[in-house]
Design a protein around this motif. Structure first.
Motif, PDB file in Angstrom:
ATOM      1  N   GLN A  17       0.820  -1.206   0.000  1.00  7.64           N
ATOM      2  CA  GLN A  17       0.000   0.000   0.000  1.00  7.64           C
ATOM      3  C   GLN A  17       0.854   1.256   0.000  1.00  7.64           C
ATOM      4  O   GLN A  17       0.558   2.232  -0.688  1.00  7.64           O
ATOM      5  CB  GLN A  17      -0.944  -0.001   1.208  1.00  7.64           C
ATOM      6  N   LYS A  18       1.946   1.248   0.766  1.00  4.34           N
ATOM      7  CA  LYS A  18       2.835   2.403   0.804  1.00  4.34           C
ATOM      8  C   LYS A  18       3.494   2.637  -0.558  1.00  4.34           C
ATOM      9  O   LYS A  18       3.630   3.774  -1.006  1.00  4.34           O
ATOM     10  CB  LYS A  18       3.902   2.213   1.878  1.00  4.34           C
ATOM     11  N   LYS A  21       0.920   4.006  -2.990  1.00  7.83           N
ATOM     12  CA  LYS A  21       0.635   5.404  -2.657  1.00  7.83           C
ATOM     13  C   LYS A  21       1.770   6.311  -3.117  1.00  7.83           C
ATOM     14  O   LYS A  21       1.530   7.402  -3.631  1.00  7.83           O
ATOM     15  CB  LYS A  21       0.419   5.549  -1.155  1.00  7.83           C
ATOM     16  N   SER A  24       1.534   6.593  -6.937  1.00  7.10           N
ATOM     17  CA  SER A  24       0.319   7.247  -7.431  1.00  7.10           C
ATOM     18  C   SER A  24       0.410   8.765  -7.395  1.00  7.10           C
ATOM     19  O   SER A  24      -0.375   9.441  -8.045  1.00  7.10           O
ATOM     20  CB  SER A  24      -0.893   6.778  -6.630  1.00  7.10           C
ATOM     21  N   VAL A  25       1.380   9.313  -6.681  1.00  5.32           N
ATOM     22  CA  VAL A  25       1.547  10.755  -6.599  1.00  5.32           C
ATOM     23  C   VAL A  25       2.075  11.327  -7.910  1.00  5.32           C
ATOM     24  O   VAL A  25       1.814  12.478  -8.236  1.00  5.32           O
ATOM     25  CB  VAL A  25       2.509  11.104  -5.432  1.00  5.32           C
TER      26      VAL A  25
END
Length: 137
Positions: A17-18, A21, A24-25
């Motif tokens: 998940q990290k 994330k 995805s930025v």
């Protein structure tokens, strides 16, 4: 459009998940997919593979680039459409950009209606122009 396949050293879902994330930025990403069994991250979009790797390495994940190439989805569409329709596809892409710009303009207008005191211009004043400013040298 590029498709980048990366190999990551991830061990659990929290790290997954990290990593998702963190990636995805970045701007220009259309899709992100993760295969935990093979520990492969697939990123598709208008992106620079080096930027993706740098972003992941800053998160302390060892990252290796496996493949970089054009997205397969475009190839399938091009084969189905034929040569003449490729130009039409480019025109459709231009039309798609216009609604996005129109949508952004509508959102800005809505925000201006919501907040009429919205700052549009910034005035920067130096210490020399302000007699009350304190400068320690």
């Amino acid at each position: 459009m590029k498709k980048v396949v990366l190999k990551l050293d991830l061990h659990d879902d929290k790290e997954k998940q990290k990593a998702l994330k963190a990636v995805s930025v970045l701007c220009g990403i259309d899709s992100i997919a993760m295969d935990m069994k093979e520990r492969k991250l697939t990123v598709t979009g208008n992106i620079d593979p080096v930027d993706v790797v740098n972003k992941l390495r800053k998160g302390n994940w060892h990252t290796e680039i496996l493949t970089v190439g054009p997205a397969k989805e475009e190839k399938k569409d091009d084969k189905k459409d034929g040569g003449d329709k490729k130009d039409d596809g480019k025109k459709d892409d231009d039309k798609k950009k216009d609604p996005n710009q129109q949508q952004i303009a509508e959102l800005v207008r809505a925000y201006q209606n919501y907040n009429p005191q919205m700052t549009r211009y910034y005035y920067v004043q130096s210490a020399e122009e302000n007699p009350n400013a304190c400068v320690i040298s």
